[in-house]
Design a protein around this motif. Structure first.
Motif, PDB file in Angstrom:
ATOM      1  N   HIS A  93      22.060  24.977  30.597  1.00 53.51           N
ATOM      2  CA  HIS A  93      21.608  25.050  29.208  1.00 53.51           C
ATOM      3  C   HIS A  93      20.188  25.606  29.163  1.00 53.51           C
ATOM      4  N   ASP A 114      19.300  26.546  23.429  1.00 48.21           N
ATOM      5  CA  ASP A 114      20.606  25.967  23.126  1.00 48.21           C
ATOM      6  C   ASP A 114      20.507  24.552  22.572  1.00 48.21           C
ATOM      7  N   TYR A 156      27.302  19.203  17.691  1.00 44.15           N
ATOM      8  CA  TYR A 156      26.724  20.432  17.147  1.00 44.15           C
ATOM      9  C   TYR A 156      27.100  21.653  17.980  1.00 44.15           C
ATOM     10  N   ASN A 157      26.909  21.570  19.303  1.00 45.55           N
ATOM     11  CA  ASN A 157      27.290  22.661  20.202  1.00 45.55           C
ATOM     12  C   ASN A 157      27.485  22.094  21.602  1.00 45.55           C
ATOM     13  N   GLU A 199      22.661  29.281  20.896  1.00 43.85           N
ATOM     14  CA  GLU A 199      24.101  29.041  20.941  1.00 43.85           C
ATOM     15  C   GLU A 199      24.595  28.558  19.587  1.00 43.85           C
ATOM     16  N   ASN A 200      25.663  29.137  19.115  1.00 45.20           N
ATOM     17  CA  ASN A 200      26.185  28.805  17.799  1.00 45.20           C
ATOM     18  C   ASN A 200      26.708  27.380  17.743  1.00 45.20           C
ATOM     19  N   ALA A 201      26.596  26.798  16.559  1.00 45.34           N
ATOM     20  CA  ALA A 201      27.164  25.477  16.347  1.00 45.34           C
ATOM     21  C   ALA A 201      28.683  25.547  16.398  1.00 45.34           C
ATOM     22  N   ILE A 202      29.282  24.452  16.846  1.00 41.97           N
ATOM     23  CA  ILE A 202      30.738  24.343  16.855  1.00 41.97           C
ATOM     24  C   ILE A 202      31.226  24.176  15.430  1.00 41.97           C
ATOM     25  N   SER A 250      24.924  19.891  23.190  1.00 38.31           N
ATOM     26  CA  SER A 250      24.665  18.626  22.497  1.00 38.31           C
ATOM     27  C   SER A 250      25.692  17.550  22.804  1.00 38.31           C
ATOM     28  N   ASP A 251      26.729  17.870  23.532  1.00 31.76           N
ATOM     29  CA  ASP A 251      27.902  17.008  23.670  1.00 31.76           C
ATOM     30  C   ASP A 251      27.725  16.003  24.804  1.00 31.76           C
TER      31      ASP A 251
END
Length: 339
Positions: A17, A21, A4-5, A335-338, A8-9
């Motif tokens: 963070h 986020d 997701y961003n 934070e924007n989603a990827i 989240s990875d």
């Protein structure tokens, strides 16, 4: 695999963070005194976290503002009753007899239960499992693999650990409204080593006992439906036994609270005024290393928009009330989603 961003990875641990986020549902915090570290637990998924199966994530912080992670502390193994691709809900970690115990709700949508579900849902295996580790960072290993802790013919969720006045462990949990229409909060005694249940379930209260109309009343349903979620039991400084739990008001999630009139788990339980509205719920309480009570919950309900929200709480002796929203800790530009 989907991520997701950056927060989240699981393949790329990060630091700094902010809670704004981190997509999080059913958050749970452990304040680990040995390391002076706060651990935030939430579910992990192939859809958001780059995992090949569902599991549990942890983030850690020294100040509740800056978080490091996500660390994978548990994944659903093959060969157990639950399907690794069907979800992991409401993780929480408790210290007990010198070890760390993870309670998390798992599912097997393909193992059907008898009867017809409410609200258009089918009945299937769903229940809380327990896993153990010597570290709050895992890895956690299941203590029972063939079935959930609560009898499998009951569709249950959100199991939590409670230690009674005699030092005996219990699992307090919710019985799904999908199976009962009027969802309930119930409890079952656990074996001393937490490897299985050790009694028949006992009823604590029903969702319809909320002091407002929290039901869904569809015209084509024979029964109204009442949700119970996120039951967490605590004692106040005045030795009153209280329970956080969540339900709905006009389709919006609500964080509410109940109190045992006897001070015992068996109740009876009286329902108090809700703590937080605004599509917020599944909260839990913890104490900071400075001794202040805090509540963390998620808002809004829907993922991946859901984020952790923090509230400073006051222990009145009779209950817990909200002192202030700690927007200094949980707000910020999301934070924007990827893409």
């Amino acid at each position: 695999m989907n991520v997701y961003n950056a927060a989240s990875d699981v393949a790329n641990l990060g630091s700094g963070h902010k809670l704004a986020d981190i997509p999080a549902h059913d958050p749970f915090v452990v304040a680990d005194g040995a390391t002076q570290t706060y651990y935030l637990y939430t579910g992990g998924s192939p859809r958001l976290n780059g995992m090949d199966r569902y599991g549990v994530l942890a983030y850690k912080s020294q100040d509740l503002l800056n978080w490091e992670g996500p660390y994978v502390v548990f994944t659903i193994p093959d060969g157990i009753w639950a399907n690794p691709q069907h979800g992991a809900w409401a993780p929480e970690v408790h210290t007990y007899n010198g070890r760390y115990y993870l309670f998390v709700t798992l599912h097997n949508n393909d193992r059907k239960l008898e009867g017809e579900g409410h609200g258009g849902y089918r009945l299937h295996w769903r229940g809380t499992v327990i896993a153990v580790s010597d570290s709050p960072e895992g890895p956690f290993e299941l203590v029972k693999q063939e079935a959930p802790i609560v009898p499998a013919h009951l569709m249950t969720l959100d199991g939590s650990l409670h230690i009674d006045e005699e030092g005996s462990p219990w699992m307090v949990y919710c019985h799904e409204w999908v199976q009962t229409a009027d969802g309930t909060v119930a409890a079952i005694r656990l074996k001393a080593d937490l490897t299985d249940s050790d009694s028949e379930p006992i009823h604590l209260f029903s969702g319809s006992e909320a002091p407002w109309d929290n039901g869904n009343h569809p015209q084509d349903e024979a029964k109204s439906m009442y949700v119970t979620d996120g039951c967490q039991v605590y004692r106040t400084s005045g030795n009153r036994l209280i329970m956080l739990w969540s339900t709905y008001e006009k389709g919006s999630y609500v964080q509410t609270i109940a109190r045992s009139t006897t001070g015992k788990l068996e109740g009876p339980w009286e329902q108090l005024e809700p703590l937080v509205f605004d599509d917020s719920g599944h909260g839990m309480l913890f104490q900071t290393f400075q001794g202040d009570w805090m509540m963390i919950l998620h808002s809004p309900f829907r993922m991946p928009e859901s984020r952790c929200k923090l509230y400073e709480m006051t222990d009145t002796g009779n209950s817990f009330i909200v002192k202030s929203a700690r927007t200094d800790l949980d707000s910020g530009q999301i934070e924007n989603a990827i893409e």
